[in-house]
Structures are given as structure tokens and as C-alpha cells.
Design a protein around this motif. Structure first.
Motif, PDB file in Angstrom:
ATOM      1  N   ARG A 122      19.374 -14.866  -1.230  1.00 56.55           N
ATOM      2  CA  ARG A 122      19.983 -15.934  -0.443  1.00 56.55           C
ATOM      3  C   ARG A 122      19.129 -16.247   0.794  1.00 56.55           C
ATOM      4  O   ARG A 122      18.905 -17.422   1.123  1.00 56.55           O
ATOM      5  N   GLY A 123      18.660 -15.200   1.471  1.00 56.76           N
ATOM      6  CA  GLY A 123      17.834 -15.425   2.658  1.00 56.76           C
ATOM      7  C   GLY A 123      16.564 -16.188   2.338  1.00 56.76           C
ATOM      8  O   GLY A 123      16.132 -17.056   3.104  1.00 56.76           O
ATOM      9  N   ASN A 124      15.952 -15.872   1.190  1.00 55.97           N
ATOM     10  CA  ASN A 124      14.724 -16.568   0.807  1.00 55.97           C
ATOM     11  C   ASN A 124      14.971 -18.042   0.483  1.00 55.97           C
ATOM     12  O   ASN A 124      14.056 -18.866   0.581  1.00 55.97           O
ATOM     13  N   ARG A 125      16.202 -18.375   0.086  1.00 53.79           N
ATOM     14  CA  ARG A 125      16.526 -19.778  -0.206  1.00 53.79           C
ATOM     15  C   ARG A 125      16.848 -20.568   1.054  1.00 53.79           C
ATOM     16  O   ARG A 125      16.842 -21.803   1.039  1.00 53.79           O
ATOM     17  N   MET A 126      17.148 -19.876   2.155  1.00 54.86           N
ATOM     18  CA  MET A 126      17.549 -20.551   3.395  1.00 54.86           C
ATOM     19  C   MET A 126      16.313 -20.968   4.190  1.00 54.86           C
ATOM     20  O   MET A 126      15.434 -20.154   4.452  1.00 54.86           O
ATOM     21  N   ARG A 127      16.262 -22.214   4.577  1.00 59.02           N
ATOM     22  CA  ARG A 127      15.136 -22.709   5.374  1.00 59.02           C
ATOM     23  C   ARG A 127      15.346 -22.424   6.860  1.00 59.02           C
ATOM     24  O   ARG A 127      14.380 -22.228   7.600  1.00 59.02           O
ATOM     25  N   LEU A 128      16.576 -22.439   7.308  1.00 62.60           N
ATOM     26  CA  LEU A 128      16.918 -22.178   8.711  1.00 62.60           C
ATOM     27  C   LEU A 128      18.113 -21.244   8.737  1.00 62.60           C
ATOM     28  O   LEU A 128      18.932 -21.241   7.813  1.00 62.60           O
ATOM     29  N   PRO A 129      18.235 -20.449   9.798  1.00 64.28           N
ATOM     30  CA  PRO A 129      17.320 -20.257  10.927  1.00 64.28           C
ATOM     31  C   PRO A 129      16.143 -19.376  10.521  1.00 64.28           C
ATOM     32  O   PRO A 129      16.116 -18.825   9.421  1.00 64.28           O
ATOM     33  N   ALA A 130      15.203 -19.198  11.433  1.00 62.34           N
ATOM     34  CA  ALA A 130      14.033 -18.370  11.160  1.00 62.34           C
ATOM     35  C   ALA A 130      14.304 -16.920  11.552  1.00 62.34           C
ATOM     36  O   ALA A 130      15.246 -16.616  12.285  1.00 62.34           O
ATOM     37  N   LEU A 137      16.803   0.417 -14.664  1.00 58.23           N
ATOM     38  CA  LEU A 137      17.885  -0.347 -14.041  1.00 58.23           C
ATOM     39  C   LEU A 137      18.130  -1.602 -14.854  1.00 58.23           C
ATOM     40  O   LEU A 137      17.193  -2.367 -15.130  1.00 58.23           O
ATOM     41  N   ASP A 138      19.381  -1.862 -15.200  1.00 58.59           N
ATOM     42  CA  ASP A 138      19.708  -3.101 -15.896  1.00 58.59           C
ATOM     43  C   ASP A 138      21.039  -3.614 -15.367  1.00 58.59           C
ATOM     44  O   ASP A 138      22.004  -2.844 -15.254  1.00 58.59           O
ATOM     45  N   ALA A 139      21.067  -4.883 -14.999  1.00 57.85           N
ATOM     46  CA  ALA A 139      22.285  -5.528 -14.526  1.00 57.85           C
ATOM     47  C   ALA A 139      22.098  -7.034 -14.652  1.00 57.85           C
ATOM     48  O   ALA A 139      21.006  -7.550 -14.388  1.00 57.85           O
ATOM     49  N   PRO A 140      23.129  -7.761 -15.056  1.00 57.33           N
ATOM     50  CA  PRO A 140      22.968  -9.203 -15.270  1.00 57.33           C
ATOM     51  C   PRO A 140      22.769  -9.969 -13.974  1.00 57.33           C
ATOM     52  O   PRO A 140      23.375  -9.652 -12.949  1.00 57.33           O
ATOM     53  N   GLY A 141      21.875 -10.953 -14.019  1.00 54.00           N
ATOM     54  CA  GLY A 141      21.678 -11.855 -12.890  1.00 54.00           C
ATOM     55  C   GLY A 141      21.214 -11.192 -11.617  1.00 54.00           C
ATOM     56  O   GLY A 141      21.516 -11.675 -10.522  1.00 54.00           O
ATOM     57  N   THR A 142      20.478 -10.105 -11.732  1.00 56.74           N
ATOM     58  CA  THR A 142      20.080  -9.325 -10.556  1.00 56.74           C
ATOM     59  C   THR A 142      18.563  -9.225 -10.479  1.00 56.74           C
ATOM     60  O   THR A 142      17.900  -8.904 -11.461  1.00 56.74           O
ATOM     61  N   THR A 143      18.033  -9.470  -9.285  1.00 61.73           N
ATOM     62  CA  THR A 143      16.605  -9.348  -9.011  1.00 61.73           C
ATOM     63  C   THR A 143      16.327  -8.028  -8.316  1.00 61.73           C
ATOM     64  O   THR A 143      17.113  -7.586  -7.475  1.00 61.73           O
ATOM     65  N   GLY A 144      15.213  -7.394  -8.659  1.00 64.93           N
ATOM     66  CA  GLY A 144      14.774  -6.217  -7.932  1.00 64.93           C
ATOM     67  C   GLY A 144      13.796  -6.604  -6.839  1.00 64.93           C
ATOM     68  O   GLY A 144      12.996  -7.524  -7.003  1.00 64.93           O
ATOM     69  N   TYR A 145      13.869  -5.904  -5.690  1.00 68.26           N
ATOM     70  CA  TYR A 145      12.939  -6.110  -4.587  1.00 68.26           C
ATOM     71  C   TYR A 145      12.297  -4.767  -4.267  1.00 68.26           C
ATOM     72  O   TYR A 145      12.991  -3.780  -3.985  1.00 68.26           O
ATOM     73  N   ALA A 146      10.970  -4.714  -4.304  1.00 66.88           N
ATOM     74  CA  ALA A 146      10.240  -3.485  -4.015  1.00 66.88           C
ATOM     75  C   ALA A 146       9.426  -3.681  -2.745  1.00 66.88           C
ATOM     76  O   ALA A 146       8.652  -4.636  -2.634  1.00 66.88           O
ATOM     77  N   ASP A 147       9.605  -2.785  -1.768  1.00 63.30           N
ATOM     78  CA  ASP A 147       8.950  -2.932  -0.464  1.00 63.30           C
ATOM     79  C   ASP A 147       9.240  -4.308   0.141  1.00 63.30           C
ATOM     80  O   ASP A 147       8.407  -4.898   0.818  1.00 63.30           O
ATOM     81  N   GLY A 148      10.434  -4.834  -0.138  1.00 61.77           N
ATOM     82  CA  GLY A 148      10.856  -6.113   0.413  1.00 61.77           C
ATOM     83  C   GLY A 148      10.328  -7.334  -0.313  1.00 61.77           C
ATOM     84  O   GLY A 148      10.636  -8.461   0.073  1.00 61.77           O
ATOM     85  N   GLU A 149       9.560  -7.128  -1.385  1.00 66.09           N
ATOM     86  CA  GLU A 149       8.963  -8.235  -2.130  1.00 66.09           C
ATOM     87  C   GLU A 149       9.617  -8.339  -3.506  1.00 66.09           C
ATOM     88  O   GLU A 149       9.954  -7.322  -4.113  1.00 66.09           O
ATOM     89  N   PRO A 150       9.801  -9.562  -4.038  1.00 68.50           N
ATOM     90  CA  PRO A 150      10.432  -9.700  -5.355  1.00 68.50           C
ATOM     91  C   PRO A 150       9.633  -8.967  -6.425  1.00 68.50           C
ATOM     92  O   PRO A 150       8.430  -9.147  -6.554  1.00 68.50           O
ATOM     93  N   ALA A 151      10.326  -8.122  -7.199  1.00 74.09           N
ATOM     94  CA  ALA A 151       9.694  -7.395  -8.293  1.00 74.09           C
ATOM     95  C   ALA A 151      10.059  -7.978  -9.645  1.00 74.09           C
ATOM     96  O   ALA A 151       9.537  -7.537 -10.670  1.00 74.09           O
ATOM     97  N   GLY A 152      10.971  -8.955  -9.651  1.00 72.56           N
ATOM     98  CA  GLY A 152      11.365  -9.604 -10.886  1.00 72.56           C
ATOM     99  C   GLY A 152      12.788  -9.259 -11.277  1.00 72.56           C
ATOM    100  O   GLY A 152      13.428  -8.382 -10.692  1.00 72.56           O
TER     101      GLY A 152
END
Length: 328
Positions: free
Chosen positions: A174-182, A286-301
């Protein structure tokens, strides 16, 4: 005089702190007798290519100047090689540096720490996590030492701190989709929005390729290191050199209980909560529907993802483990 040191710089890290941090860090290394050159990339792909070139060219060390995102890029170049990694932590979270006891937002002190480690034997050997897409298969490095393995030859991705999924990864989405605030305030708003829409996630976990669990959970965090998000000690008992990943499972505790538990994450005391379970494993799917993994704060897929601990995968320019770390 030793081999040339490569400063791997993200000029935009920490709202521009990266560009200013390179100079005092380079000065500290030069004052210690090390020749230094600086590498910047036009984008992440170009930066990673330049980092690989520096490692293949025999640089004495790759020193990442920026935040955890820059460290993540650097790991892809140095993990499994004999090239040590230094960290000048001037980003927003700086969790990898925190886990290692390195200076944060003090580039001159971090540069001196890197120089001292280089002169004192080349730093400390630590484990890394290795992520692959899918639900199985043995990592090309297995669970043995990666010191003689080439980086990136199995299509996987290295991480140093935490692989996050569930509530925390949805906050990131959600945060990555938000343009504001910074800045960090954007993620505070994303937390509030996700709390309002909170639903537990149905997970399938496979521990060490043998034990399968089906659970509903708020989040599952896989820790090689202790913290993410700028000091949130989600995997507070993790050690960087024990050959294991700490898996923190926060069960279906409900919105009101989650609000109570959340502040305890900064102290690591959430691990005592009855809805929190910790597993220590060499590998986890790890498996879960509609869920993204983030590694070291970066999208892992998207999940499913499989993470494995690779002992001794990295030499890092950091002091030895403290007695408290060694006792974990």
C-alpha cells in the motif's frame, strides 16, 4: 597499500544523505591508507552490473553507501565470493547495519569501522538467506557453505535481514502505491489503512522440507537478522551466524489485539505473546494467496517462495559478534 576499495553509492538514499555520505566515508578509508573509487548506477540494474564488475575485477571490498535497498543490491554481487562487504548506513531503516552493530547515519565512523575491519583480518563471516520462487527444490548451494560458490548461478536472491509476508508486506504494498505523503509518514498511514481492512491470511508453511503447517496468521517473518522497518525486532532471537532462520508467526490475534501487540515489536517482547510462535529452520516454504514477499525491504515477488539459510555466505566488514549475540 592494499587493493582498491569500491564505494557503491546510492545518491538518493535517506532523502539525499547518500550523496553527502560518500565523501566522509571515502576520506576515512583513504586516511587509513586505502585507495578508493566510487561507483554509481543510472538505475538499480546498472548499479548491480557495476557492482558485479567491481567484484570480478578484484576490488578489495565493496562498500555500500545508502540504506537497506543498497545493501540488498550489494549482496547480490558479493555473496558467495571472497570479496567483503562494508556498510555506510545512511538510509531510512538501516537494519542490516543495526544487526551488525555498525554506526548508523555517521558515515565517517562507519568508514573508520570498515577500515579497522580490513586491517584487522577482513571482518566477520555471517550467514545469508537465499530465496527462490516456488515451493521446493534444493538451492544450488544447499545448506552448506557458500564460500566457493558463484553468486546468482541458481536464479535465487540473497537477503541479510528479514523476509516479510502478510500484514507487514501489505503495508509495504500500500505504501508503495501511495504518491503522497513522502517519507516514513506514508507508511504510518498505510499501517492505519491496512488495520482498517485487516483480515488474517491463510498460510501453508513447509519447515525444513518435511513438516507442513496450514494456519491463519497475521504475518510470517523469516529472519536471518533480527529487525526490519528501522529497528522493529520482529525476529528478536535471530543470530547471523547460527546456520538457521528464525520464523516468527503472528497468529490470528484480531485487529484490537494487533494494535496492542504491535508496539512491543520494537523491544522484541512480542515473542512472549500467546499468539506468537517461533520456529528455527534451515529452510522454509511460504505460500499464501495474494501475498507479496519483501526481503530487506525490497519486493521479492509473490508467494510461494522458498527461503534457505546459507551458512558463511558473506564476509562483512564489522566487529565480532557481541557476547549477547554469541549466546543466542
Amino acid at each position: 597499500m592494499t587493493s582498491e576499495i569500491t564505494l557503491f553509492v546510492n545518491p538518493t538514499a535517506g532523502r539525499g544523505r547518500g550523496a553527502h555520505a560518500a565523501q566522509p566515508a571515502a576520506r576515512a578509508l583513504r586516511d587509513a591508507g586505502f585507495p578508493v573509487r566510487t561507483v554509481l548506477g543510472h538505475d538499480a540494474d546498472d548499479a548491480l552490473r557495476r557492482a558485479h564488475d567491481a567484484v570480478r575485477g578484484g576490488t578489495g571490498a565493496l562498500v555500500a553507501v545508502g540504506g537497506d535497498g543498497m545493501v540488498s543490491l550489494a549482496l547480490q554481487a558479493v555473496a558467495g565470493t571472497n570479496t567483503p562487504l562494508g556498510v555506510i548506513a545512511v538510509g531510512t531503516g538501516n537494519d542490516f547495519a543495526r544487526c551488525l552493530g555498525l554506526p548508523v547515519r555517521d558515515p565517517a565512523a562507519a568508514g573508520r569501522a570498515a577500515a579497522e575491519a580490513l586491517k584487522g583480518g577482513g571482518g566477520r563471516t555471517v550467514d545469508l538467506g537465499r530465496i527462490q520462487h516456488g515451493t521446493g527444490g534444493t538451492d544450488a548451494h544447499g545448506t552448506g557453505s557458500a564460500r566457493t560458490a558463484g553468486p546468482g548461478n541458481d536464479g535465487g536472491r540473497w537477503f541479510g535481514t528479514v523476509l516479510a509476508s502478510g500484514f507487514d508486506s501489505r503495508v509495504n504494498d500500500r505504501g508503495n502505491r501511495m504518491r503522497l505523503p513522502a517519507g516514513r509518514f506514508k507508511y504510518d498511514l498505510a499501517i492505519l489503512a491496512e488495520l482498517a481492512a485487516f483480515r488474517p491470511v491463510p498460510y501453508r508453511l513447509v519447515l525444513d522440507d518435511t513438516t507442513e503447517l496450514h494456519i491463519e496468521a497475521t504475518l510470517v517473518a523469516v529472519g536471518n537478522g533480527t529487525s526490519y522497518g528501522g529497528g522493529m525486532r520482529i525476529c528478536a532471537g535471530a543470530a547471523l551466524d547460527d546456520g538457521l532462520l528464525d520464523v516468527t508467526v503472528v497468529g490470528n490475534c484480531g485487529r484490537a489485539e494487533l494494535i496492542k501487540v504491535f508496539p512491543r515489536v520494537y523491544r522484541g517482547t512480542h515473542l512472549d505473546h500467546p499468539q506468537v510462535t517461533v520456529h528455527r529452520v534451515r529452510s522454509l516454504t511460504l505460500d499464501a494467496p495474494g501475498t507479496t514477499g519483501y526481503a530487506d525491504g525490497e519486493p521479492a515477488g509473490p508467494l510461494p517462495l522458498t527461503a534457505r539459510c546459507v551458512p558463511g555466505a558473506l564476509r562483512v566488514l564489522a566487529p565480532p559478534a557481541t557476547p549477547a549475540e554469541a549466546a543466542r
